[in-house]
Design a protein around this motif. Structure first.
Motif, PDB file in Angstrom:
ATOM      1  N   THR A  63      45.655 -56.805 -93.547  1.00 36.51           N
ATOM      2  CA  THR A  63      44.645 -56.476 -92.548  1.00 36.51           C
ATOM      3  C   THR A  63      43.901 -55.260 -93.056  1.00 36.51           C
ATOM      4  O   THR A  63      44.517 -54.259 -93.441  1.00 36.51           O
ATOM      5  N   ASP A  69      41.762 -58.406 -88.121  1.00 32.60           N
ATOM      6  CA  ASP A  69      41.724 -59.706 -88.786  1.00 32.60           C
ATOM      7  C   ASP A  69      42.769 -59.789 -89.892  1.00 32.60           C
ATOM      8  O   ASP A  69      42.681 -59.075 -90.893  1.00 32.60           O
ATOM      9  N   LYS A  71      44.414 -61.661 -93.014  1.00 33.12           N
ATOM     10  CA  LYS A  71      44.001 -62.589 -94.066  1.00 33.12           C
ATOM     11  C   LYS A  71      45.221 -62.931 -94.899  1.00 33.12           C
ATOM     12  O   LYS A  71      46.001 -62.052 -95.263  1.00 33.12           O
ATOM     13  N   SER A  72      45.363 -64.205 -95.198  1.00 36.96           N
ATOM     14  CA  SER A  72      46.443 -64.673 -96.062  1.00 36.96           C
ATOM     15  C   SER A  72      45.904 -64.891 -97.462  1.00 36.96           C
ATOM     16  O   SER A  72      44.827 -65.457 -97.632  1.00 36.96           O
ATOM     17  N   TRP A  73      46.676 -64.477 -98.447  1.00 37.73           N
ATOM     18  CA  TRP A  73      46.298 -64.599 -99.852  1.00 37.73           C
ATOM     19  C   TRP A  73      47.452 -65.263-100.594  1.00 37.73           C
ATOM     20  O   TRP A  73      48.607 -64.987-100.328  1.00 37.73           O
TER      21      TRP A  73
END
Length: 99
Positions: A63, A69, A71-73
């Motif tokens: 985040t 928000d 976010k997936s990586w």
């Protein structure tokens, strides 16, 4: 496009899976008294002993500081040790195709 320098991210979770085997490690960082921050271009510590000639999938959730928000990586990687002793890092398609 230029990105703001020195962005700060909160890492909320990391995971490591061996391709074809499954989840090997996962860590979550939910303790607000011990947040895990990284800045732009800093490395994330997966704290895992990766072996040669095995394909892995690594991932993390972040985040950006000041936002909500998540976010997936994710990324595939493989460390190939060649017969002459040299080591090569393969990423994404090359890591998956080397199986």
């Amino acid at each position: 496009m230029f990105f703001k320098k020195n962005k700060q991210f909160t890492i909320t979770g990391t995971g490591i899976a061996q391709v074809g085997v499954g989840q090997l490690s996962s860590k979550f960082y939910h303790d607000p008294s011990k947040p895990y921050y990284v800045k732009t271009q800093e490395c994330i510590d997966f704290d895992y002993h990766f072996q040669n000639n095995i394909s892995y999938s690594i991932g993390f959730i972040s985040t950006e500081k000041g936002t909500d928000d998540n976010k997936s990586w994710s990324r595939y990687l493989r460390i190939n040790k060649n017969q002459d002793g040299t080591v090569q890092l393969l990423l994404d398609g090359q890591a998956r195709d080397a199986i």
